[in-house]
Scaffold this active site. Structure first.
Site, short mmCIF file in Angstrom:
data_model
loop_
_atom_site.label_atom_id
_atom_site.label_comp_id
_atom_site.label_asym_id
_atom_site.label_seq_id
_atom_site.Cartn_x
_atom_site.Cartn_y
_atom_site.Cartn_z
N GLY A 1 -9.92 -14.58 38.15
CA GLY A 1 -10.19 -13.43 39.02
C GLY A 1 -9.07 -12.42 38.97
CG ASN A 2 -9.66 -8.60 39.63
OD1 ASN A 2 -9.68 -8.00 40.70
ND2 ASN A 2 -10.74 -8.73 38.86
NE ARG A 3 -2.01 -9.20 43.78
CZ ARG A 3 -1.24 -8.13 43.84
NH1 ARG A 3 -0.83 -7.56 42.73
NH2 ARG A 3 -0.87 -7.63 44.99
CB SER A 4 -9.97 -5.87 42.99
OG SER A 4 -10.80 -5.00 43.73
CB ALA B 1 -11.10 -5.01 39.68
#
Ligand code: C5P
Length: 226
Positions: A29-32, A96
């Site tokens: 995943g990502n930090r969005s 994102a």
């Protein structure tokens, strides 16, 4: 920004960070946080638009009053936004989206007893959803992309933004700087919006809700509102 100035406009917004499954319990995943996309949805609703919010992972609650479609992964997001875009005047890709996904998704948990001291993951590229939407846009339909960059300098940020805009073929690109302490998860943002020719059509700093209204002003000028 009068309430009602977007009456009848149909706006599709994607928000949040995609999660690409590795196995039933793990993902990449990502930090969005989804905050800027959710702020855009709230602002568009307040101004009278009909809003479809296509949500990957969000850290904030989506506003009531949107048509909410859950799309955890890039593949699901592509399907959902392509379907919704058919009926939209404006599509805003604030999500994102992971550039890559695991080449295989395992049915059972990956176990360290089986994999040993090193584990190599093979990833395959996801389709560029924004570029696909821009390539198949209807006449008059506006496609808006986002670019989150960790580049230090302002000039470099615009240069990267212009190259990305040209590559994706979208009508507008909202460029912002992200980093350990900038952009993601905060309630404020600082952005530059590039128009199709690469010209700066807006520079704004403020809360994500303030910025949402400014972005909507920029991307809806000239959009017919029924
Ligand atoms: O290339 P980059 O990921 O920086 O581009 C960001 C923009 O492209 C965002 O609007 C994002 O929603 C979109 N995107 C996409 N499909 C991908 C990757 C990004 O639509 N596979």
């Amino acid at each position: 920004q009068a309430p009602g100035d977007l009456d009848g406009a149909r706006i599709v917004i994607t928000a949040g960070g995609t999660r690409e499954a590795l196995d039933p319990v793990r993902f990449i995943g990502n930090r969005s946080s989804g905050k800027q996309g959710v702020a855009l949805a709230s602002a568009a609703l307040r101004r009278g638009a009909t809003v479809t919010l296509i949500a990957s992972h969000l850290d904030v609650a989506p506003p009531g009053g949107v048509t909410l479609v859950s799309a955890p992964s890039a593949t699901e997001l592509q399907q959902a936004v392509t379907d919704a875009a058919a009926e939209a005047d404006i599509v805003i890709m604030a999500a994102a989206v992971s550039d890559y996904r695991p080449a295989e998704v395992l049915d059972a948990k990956i176990k360290k007893e089986d994999t040993g001291t090193e584990l190599t993951l093979r990833l395959v590229q996801n389709p560029d959803i924004l570029a696909g939407l821009a390539a198949s846009a209807r006449p008059g339909q506006k496609i808006v992309g986002f670019a989150a960059e960790t580049t230090p300098g302002e000039d470099e940020l615009l240069e990267i933004g212009r190259a990305k805009l040209a590559r994706k073929g979208c009508d507008f690109l909202v460029v912002n700087r992200v980093g350990w302490n900038e952009g993601f998860a905060l309630d404020t943002n600082s952005i530059v919006v590039l128009g199709k020719g690469g010209n700066v059509v807006l520079e704004a700093s403020g809360t994500k809700l303030e910025i949402a209204d400014r972005i909507l002003d920029a991307v809806t000028s000239g959009v017919p509102v029924r």
